[in-house]
Motif scaffolding. Sequence first.
Motif, mmCIF file in Angstrom:
data_model
loop_
_atom_site.group_PDB
_atom_site.id
_atom_site.type_symbol
_atom_site.label_atom_id
_atom_site.label_comp_id
_atom_site.label_asym_id
_atom_site.label_seq_id
_atom_site.Cartn_x
_atom_site.Cartn_y
_atom_site.Cartn_z
ATOM 1 N N ALA A 1 -0.086 4.020 6.510
ATOM 2 C CA ALA A 1 -0.181 5.365 7.472
ATOM 3 C C ALA A 1 -1.858 5.852 7.009
ATOM 4 O O ALA A 1 -2.620 6.398 7.875
ATOM 5 N N ASP A 2 -2.174 5.913 5.740
ATOM 6 C CA ASP A 2 -3.090 6.312 5.230
ATOM 7 C C ASP A 2 -4.422 5.577 5.634
ATOM 8 O O ASP A 2 -5.355 6.155 6.444
ATOM 9 N N GLU A 3 -4.313 4.275 6.000
ATOM 10 C CA GLU A 3 -5.406 3.328 6.170
ATOM 11 C C GLU A 3 -5.667 3.320 7.799
ATOM 12 O O GLU A 3 -6.741 3.576 8.265
ATOM 13 N N LEU A 4 -4.498 3.718 8.508
ATOM 14 C CA LEU A 4 -4.869 3.953 10.049
ATOM 15 C C LEU A 4 -5.539 5.474 10.200
ATOM 16 O O LEU A 4 -6.098 5.310 11.198
ATOM 17 N N ASP A 5 -5.123 6.195 9.354
ATOM 18 C CA ASP A 5 -5.774 7.637 9.784
ATOM 19 C C ASP A 5 -7.326 7.534 9.231
ATOM 20 O O ASP A 5 -8.118 8.088 9.908
ATOM 21 N N ARG A 6 -7.712 6.745 8.416
ATOM 22 C CA ARG A 6 -9.210 6.634 8.077
ATOM 23 C C ARG A 6 -9.952 5.859 9.122
ATOM 24 O O ARG A 6 -11.255 6.176 8.889
ATOM 25 N N HIS A 7 -9.237 5.165 10.108
ATOM 26 C CA HIS A 7 -10.138 4.599 10.940
ATOM 27 C C HIS A 7 -10.724 5.674 12.164
ATOM 28 O O HIS A 7 -9.795 6.285 12.611
ATOM 29 N N ASP A 8 -11.873 5.778 12.424
ATOM 30 C CA ASP A 8 -12.357 6.335 13.226
ATOM 31 C C ASP A 8 -13.349 5.855 14.145
ATOM 32 O O ASP A 8 -14.365 5.255 13.839
ATOM 33 N N PRO A 9 -13.055 5.288 15.710
ATOM 34 C CA PRO A 9 -11.714 5.784 16.275
ATOM 35 C C PRO A 9 -10.534 4.983 15.645
ATOM 36 O O PRO A 9 -10.763 3.822 15.463
ATOM 37 N N SER A 10 -9.410 5.540 15.885
ATOM 38 C CA SER A 10 -8.261 4.807 15.445
ATOM 39 C C SER A 10 -7.579 3.899 16.644
ATOM 40 O O SER A 10 -7.620 4.495 17.754
ATOM 41 N N PRO A 11 -6.841 3.117 16.579
ATOM 42 C CA PRO A 11 -6.510 2.471 17.786
ATOM 43 C C PRO A 11 -4.912 3.017 17.962
ATOM 44 O O PRO A 11 -4.516 2.911 19.116
ATOM 45 N N ALA A 12 -4.524 3.700 17.136
ATOM 46 C CA ALA A 12 -3.383 4.637 17.438
ATOM 47 C C ALA A 12 -3.605 5.888 17.990
ATOM 48 O O ALA A 12 -4.545 6.696 17.662
ATOM 49 N N ASP A 13 -2.566 6.198 19.052
ATOM 50 C CA ASP A 13 -2.825 7.422 19.537
ATOM 51 C C ASP A 13 -1.814 8.677 18.758
ATOM 52 O O ASP A 13 -2.108 9.547 18.578
ATOM 53 N N ALA A 14 -0.975 8.139 18.157
ATOM 54 C CA ALA A 14 -0.022 8.942 16.960
ATOM 55 C C ALA A 14 0.385 7.995 15.912
ATOM 56 O O ALA A 14 1.007 7.184 16.297
ATOM 57 N N VAL A 15 0.469 8.522 14.595
ATOM 58 C CA VAL A 15 1.104 7.943 13.630
ATOM 59 C C VAL A 15 2.208 8.726 12.890
ATOM 60 O O VAL A 15 1.641 9.756 12.532
ATOM 61 N N SER A 16 3.274 8.359 12.588
ATOM 62 C CA SER A 16 4.201 9.320 11.825
ATOM 63 C C SER A 16 5.112 8.546 10.778
ATOM 64 O O SER A 16 5.120 7.192 11.049
ATOM 65 N N TRP A 17 5.530 8.891 9.642
ATOM 66 C CA TRP A 17 6.444 8.338 8.736
ATOM 67 C C TRP A 17 7.367 9.393 8.384
ATOM 68 O O TRP A 17 7.103 10.490 8.200
ATOM 69 N N PHE A 18 8.659 8.742 7.871
ATOM 70 C CA PHE A 18 9.535 9.551 7.393
ATOM 71 C C PHE A 18 10.601 8.883 6.627
ATOM 72 O O PHE A 18 10.548 7.526 6.784
ATOM 73 N N GLU A 19 11.147 9.388 5.788
ATOM 74 C CA GLU A 19 12.556 9.011 5.027
ATOM 75 C C GLU A 19 13.623 8.570 5.910
ATOM 76 O O GLU A 19 14.356 9.491 6.411
ATOM 77 N N GLU A 20 14.140 7.465 6.051
ATOM 78 C CA GLU A 20 14.984 7.145 6.997
ATOM 79 C C GLU A 20 16.335 7.066 6.213
ATOM 80 O O GLU A 20 17.348 7.535 6.597
ATOM 81 N N SER A 21 16.388 6.561 4.966
ATOM 82 C CA SER A 21 17.511 6.600 3.990
ATOM 83 C C SER A 21 16.875 6.425 2.612
ATOM 84 O O SER A 21 15.652 6.394 2.504
ATOM 85 N N PRO A 22 17.698 6.826 1.722
ATOM 86 C CA PRO A 22 17.352 7.166 0.290
ATOM 87 C C PRO A 22 16.453 5.787 -0.025
ATOM 88 O O PRO A 22 17.023 4.640 -0.288
ATOM 89 N N GLY A 23 15.074 6.039 -0.503
ATOM 90 C CA GLY A 23 14.171 4.915 -0.884
ATOM 91 C C GLY A 23 13.613 4.105 0.082
ATOM 92 O O GLY A 23 12.918 3.310 -0.060
ATOM 93 N N LYS A 24 13.995 4.400 1.460
ATOM 94 C CA LYS A 24 13.524 3.432 2.779
ATOM 95 C C LYS A 24 12.864 4.379 3.702
ATOM 96 O O LYS A 24 13.575 5.306 4.072
ATOM 97 N N PHE A 25 11.808 3.946 3.912
ATOM 98 C CA PHE A 25 11.036 4.724 4.930
ATOM 99 C C PHE A 25 10.484 3.845 6.279
ATOM 100 O O PHE A 25 10.406 2.878 5.781
ATOM 101 N N ARG A 26 10.108 4.818 7.139
ATOM 102 C CA ARG A 26 10.020 4.202 8.466
ATOM 103 C C ARG A 26 8.374 4.644 8.876
ATOM 104 O O ARG A 26 8.427 5.798 8.975
#
Length: 340
Positions: free
Chosen positions: A17-42
């Motif tokens: 996620a950090d690497e995508l954010d550092r790119h300007d312009p970025s190929p992504a319109d939106a980037v998000s991440w969150f914890e889906e289950s204990p210790g596992k992130f999406r």
Amino acid sequence: MLLLTALGDLAQIRAAADELDRHDPSPADAVSWFEESPGKFRLEVYVPTKQDAASAQAIVGAAAPELHLKQKRIKAADWVAMSLEGLPAVRAGRFVVAGAHALKNEHGGRTKIWIEASEAFGTGHHGTTWGCLMGLEHYLRAREKLASPAPWGGGRARGRKGQSLTATPRVRPPTLPSPRWGEGSLIVSRCAKAHRHPFTVLDVGAGSGVLAIAAAKCGADALAIEIDRRAAAIAEINARQNKVANRVRVIAGDGARHIAGQHFDLVFANILMRPLIRLAPKLTRAVKPGGALILSGLLRTQAPLVCEAYASRGMILERRIAKEAWMTLVWRKGSKAIGQ
């Protein structure tokens, strides 16, 4: 619209996620991440085209080779539907931000801000918007504390051994030191005048107008600047719906000529790291001596670069507000800021 997803541990997902954010312009319109289950992130990455998807995959592959991105196409209508359906109310200090679907169920004493999910950024759910609202909360608490009656004046006082002393009208109030925002918080200058008149706010990159609206509901006269004309139109609608259109002026465009020579008690800039650094001279000039500057739109890892840009101009960092991967920085301007 294409959705790219990946599962991994916190370090892998955050690195991607950090690497995508550092790119300007970025190929992504939106980037998000969150914890889906204990210790596992999406990780979720929204891109408009297959070419952008390939670019995003290359960036993620370089940052976190262990991640395997899955790709699927989603309808444009789904984007709006996901935003509108089931968004809970967001509470930040005295404020609650929500669409009509959730706001009607709010019965507490919080200040209600009606913002429907739309193309304009700023429903309060993102960590940067929440951080700015909390920065506003701290600022308002300081104003209220400074507005409370001073301990001197008429009435009676006690001497050293408990004897009663009567204050006379000839006694002059003491000269008060510069007022402060509690423990290490923001200094607010000229508190007496600030409480006799509305305070002034500039919101750069206003999006939905939520920050300007929140400030206006607490007595501010706000100028909201948004470069995207569709978002600016939405901000005007939101100001009307929240019955503060007379206190919120929305400008579509870069707004530079509108703020030239003006100074504000409080300035918000919830944009991105690079624009924040580039605009440092203009934003610091826009803050009144002793005033507040609240910056967001940046990741925790980007905060040191932004801090360097503003500290070198005489701004004093008073508070950091972190939520998830995001950081909000609260500054005050000294009476002799560099370059002013």
